[in-house]
Design a protein around this motif. Structure first.
Motif, PDB file in Angstrom:
ATOM      1  N   UNK A 349       0.827  -1.212   0.000  1.00 16.17           N
ATOM      2  CA  UNK A 349       0.000   0.000   0.000  1.00 16.17           C
ATOM      3  C   UNK A 349       0.859   1.259   0.000  1.00 16.17           C
ATOM      4  N   UNK A 350       1.995   1.211   0.681  1.00 12.21           N
ATOM      5  CA  UNK A 350       2.869   2.391   0.734  1.00 12.21           C
ATOM      6  C   UNK A 350       3.558   2.633  -0.600  1.00 12.21           C
ATOM      7  N   UNK A 351       3.817   1.554  -1.346  1.00 18.16           N
ATOM      8  CA  UNK A 351       4.509   1.666  -2.634  1.00 18.16           C
ATOM      9  C   UNK A 351       3.538   1.900  -3.787  1.00 18.16           C
ATOM     10  N   UNK A 352       2.353   1.341  -3.680  1.00 19.57           N
ATOM     11  CA  UNK A 352       1.388   1.449  -4.772  1.00 19.57           C
ATOM     12  C   UNK A 352       1.568   0.353  -5.804  1.00 19.57           C
ATOM     13  N   UNK A 353       2.808   0.109  -6.193  1.00 15.69           N
ATOM     14  CA  UNK A 353       3.140  -0.927  -7.177  1.00 15.69           C
ATOM     15  C   UNK A 353       4.500  -1.500  -6.816  1.00 15.69           C
ATOM     16  N   UNK A 354       4.583  -2.830  -6.769  1.00 16.26           N
ATOM     17  CA  UNK A 354       5.841  -3.462  -6.368  1.00 16.26           C
ATOM     18  C   UNK A 354       5.893  -4.878  -6.939  1.00 16.26           C
ATOM     19  N   UNK A 355       7.077  -5.346  -7.267  1.00 12.89           N
ATOM     20  CA  UNK A 355       7.206  -6.694  -7.822  1.00 12.89           C
ATOM     21  C   UNK A 355       7.278  -7.737  -6.713  1.00 12.89           C
ATOM     22  N   UNK A 356       6.973  -8.966  -7.109  1.00  8.77           N
ATOM     23  CA  UNK A 356       7.025 -10.081  -6.161  1.00  8.77           C
ATOM     24  C   UNK A 356       8.452 -10.274  -5.639  1.00  8.77           C
ATOM     25  N   UNK A 357       9.430 -10.081  -6.520  1.00 11.21           N
ATOM     26  CA  UNK A 357      10.833 -10.223  -6.118  1.00 11.21           C
ATOM     27  C   UNK A 357      11.204  -9.218  -5.031  1.00 11.21           C
ATOM     28  N   UNK A 358      10.748  -7.983  -5.180  1.00 11.48           N
ATOM     29  CA  UNK A 358      11.037  -6.955  -4.176  1.00 11.48           C
ATOM     30  C   UNK A 358      10.465  -7.341  -2.812  1.00 11.48           C
ATOM     31  N   UNK A 359       9.230  -7.856  -2.813  1.00 11.79           N
ATOM     32  CA  UNK A 359       8.596  -8.252  -1.558  1.00 11.79           C
ATOM     33  C   UNK A 359       9.383  -9.376  -0.893  1.00 11.79           C
ATOM     34  N   UNK A 360       9.802 -10.360  -1.689  1.00 11.99           N
ATOM     35  CA  UNK A 360      10.578 -11.471  -1.130  1.00 11.99           C
ATOM     36  C   UNK A 360      11.913 -11.006  -0.557  1.00 11.99           C
ATOM     37  N   UNK A 361      12.581 -10.094  -1.261  1.00 10.67           N
ATOM     38  CA  UNK A 361      13.878  -9.602  -0.791  1.00 10.67           C
ATOM     39  C   UNK A 361      13.778  -8.864   0.534  1.00 10.67           C
ATOM     40  N   UNK A 362      12.663  -8.185   0.756  1.00 16.90           N
ATOM     41  CA  UNK A 362      12.502  -7.400   1.979  1.00 16.90           C
ATOM     42  C   UNK A 362      11.963  -8.245   3.132  1.00 16.90           C
ATOM     43  N   UNK A 363      11.069  -9.198   2.831  1.00 19.49           N
ATOM     44  CA  UNK A 363      10.377  -9.920   3.905  1.00 19.49           C
ATOM     45  C   UNK A 363      10.775 -11.400   4.008  1.00 19.49           C
ATOM     46  N   UNK A 364      11.882 -11.790   3.398  1.00 16.04           N
ATOM     47  CA  UNK A 364      12.229 -13.213   3.397  1.00 16.04           C
ATOM     48  C   UNK A 364      12.433 -13.769   4.805  1.00 16.04           C
ATOM     49  N   UNK A 365      12.883 -12.926   5.738  1.00 15.67           N
ATOM     50  CA  UNK A 365      13.082 -13.404   7.110  1.00 15.67           C
ATOM     51  C   UNK A 365      11.755 -13.734   7.779  1.00 15.67           C
ATOM     52  N   UNK A 366      10.713 -12.963   7.453  1.00 17.14           N
ATOM     53  CA  UNK A 366       9.400 -13.162   8.074  1.00 17.14           C
ATOM     54  C   UNK A 366       8.574 -14.207   7.319  1.00 17.14           C
ATOM     55  N   UNK A 367       8.733 -14.233   5.991  1.00 19.63           N
ATOM     56  CA  UNK A 367       7.905 -15.121   5.174  1.00 19.63           C
ATOM     57  C   UNK A 367       8.496 -16.526   5.117  1.00 19.63           C
ATOM     58  N   UNK A 368       9.791 -16.607   4.901  1.00 21.52           N
ATOM     59  CA  UNK A 368      10.462 -17.906   4.916  1.00 21.52           C
ATOM     60  C   UNK A 368      10.626 -18.558   3.566  1.00 21.52           C
TER      61      UNK A 368
END
Length: 418
Positions: A349-368
């Motif tokens: 929501x803060x970005x508006x548009x973001x790739x799946x790769x970006x999300x994984x790179x930032x949240x990999x510790x929480x998502x696994x």
């Protein structure tokens, strides 16, 4: 010397905002807490068989270092510390120490125009790090804080039996709390069963995610220092106020109309905050409004009357901060993935548009794993909080922020084209 300022809270917000980056809302609600700390248990509204006192539990919430919570708290503490006769507790205080501090703050006063002597034990807690004050999942302390909010109820005293067949007693209890915390700490402070319950329904959370503006070099002017002196002078005068506040006929009528509208909405399942964990808060909303209106009134003069303007301003103050309040418990839930779902949603929501790769790179510790992200993706799509689109040029999935209302409108528009 009589009071100088026509609207103490408005001038305080102007004073606090001038050299700081903190959001305006932080200064407004800290200012209300200062008025409550100065008035203490000496002012009240008689409401049926009850008395409503002006103490508040206000907690400012924002990312660590980002919203300048500590700066806003420091300005408020500096002002209140200059008012004689106000008991302010240290942040690192145990439950037992706070009980002794409240019991030891006992003072006497007379209502204006009365010869009857009354007692009160009023304490204000300033806690720049609320987790330090409350501790971790301290259920007994949370229960005490819940009790003290009501200032002793009809009896006007608070008692607790001790292990040695004795008891602790606080005569005329009044606890006024202003705290600050980052969202990450709320989960450690509040056990799952406490979310939405007695304590949190009494707290007003002021949530911000960014500074008001960037001020590279803050400047304090001569006029600014003069305003500080006036604020302190008037707050000292306000601290001398004592007695019953009454609503003017127009204020009573406005309140009755508003209250009935709130009840009608609740009967139809319409609440100012959608999150069901705020139902307790919504039911207590009318009490919050009356407390705020009392403080706005005392900040504007010595009449001890709550006007229609005071009431309107009180409900508008709440309405302005309520849209963000549900972010406080966003990551708290019985599901182990609740925090990750919330964090990913807020990021998109803060970005508006973001790739799946970006999300994984930032949240990999929480998502696994990428498979765990697929589950989160499905959840957010089903909630209509994001759209997931396969971008053939980028050769990966792109997430777009949306809302249920926007998504419904988009689907309807696409159906028209067909």
């Amino acid at each position: 010397m009589p009071r100088v300022l026509t609207d103490w809270l408005a001038y305080y917000v102007d004073y606090a905002c001038q050299p700081t980056e903190s959001p305006v809302s932080y200064h407004q609600w800290i200012g209300l807490s200062l008025l409550a700390g100065a008035l203490q248990r000496k002012g009240f509204i008689r409401w049926g068989h009850d008395k409503i006192y002006p103490n508040m539990y206000n907690v400012i919430v924002g990312p660590s270092g980002r919203t300048r919570k500590g700066m806003a708290m420091g300005i408020g503490m500096d002002i209140l510390n200059q008012v004689p006769g106000i008991d302010i507790t240290a942040e690192q205080v145990t439950r037992e120490q706070l009980i002794r501090s409240m019991a030891g703050s006992l003072k006497m006063y007379r209502d204006e125009g009365s010869s009857i002597v009354k007692n009160h034990s009023s304490v204000t807690v300033f806690s720049p790090e609320l987790a330090v004050f409350i501790g971790q999942s301290n259920v007994a302390f949370l229960a005490d804080l819940t009790d003290w909010y009501d200032c002793g109820g009809a009896k006007g005293t608070w008692k607790r039996e001790t292990k040695n067949a004795g008891h602790d007693e606080i005569i005329g209890p009044f606890l006024n709390l202003i705290g600050a915390t980052a969202p990450d700490w709320i989960q450690s402070m509040l056990p799952q069963e406490a979310i939405g319950g007695g304590f949190t329904s009494r707290v007003i959370f002021i949530v911000e995610e960014n500074k008001r503006k960037v001020i590279p070099i803050p400047k304090v002017t001569i006029d600014h220092n003069k305003l500080r002196r006036w604020l302190i002078h008037d707050l000292i005068e306000i601290s001398k106020s004592a007695g019953e506040f009454t609503l003017t006929p127009k204020a009573l009528q406005a309140y009755a109309t508003w209250y009935q509208e709130q009840e009608n909405d609740a009967d139809n399942g319409i609440y100012p905050i959608i999150d069901t964990r705020f139902r307790g808060y919504c039911e207590r909303r009318a009490t919050h409004v009356k407390k705020i209106a009392m403080l706005l009134s005392v900040g504007r003069g010595n009449s001890m009357e709550i006007t229609e303007q005071d009431f309107d301003d009180a409900r508008y103050m709440l309405a302005r901060i309520e849209p963000k309040m549900d972010r406080v418990f966003g990551g708290l839930g019985s599901s182990p993935s609740a925090g990750a779902v919330h964090d990913v949603m807020r990021f998109i929501q803060s970005k508006g548009e973001v790739t799946r790769t970006e999300v994984l790179n930032i949240f990999y510790r929480d998502i696994g794993s990428s498979s765990a992200l697929e589950i989160i993706e499905e959840t957010l799509v089903a909630m209509k909080r994001i759209r997931a689109v396969r971008d053939t040029k980028k050769r990966e999935t792109v997430y777009y922020a949306t809302t249920p209302k926007k998504e419904a409108a988009r689907v309807k528009e696409e159906e028209k084209k067909k």
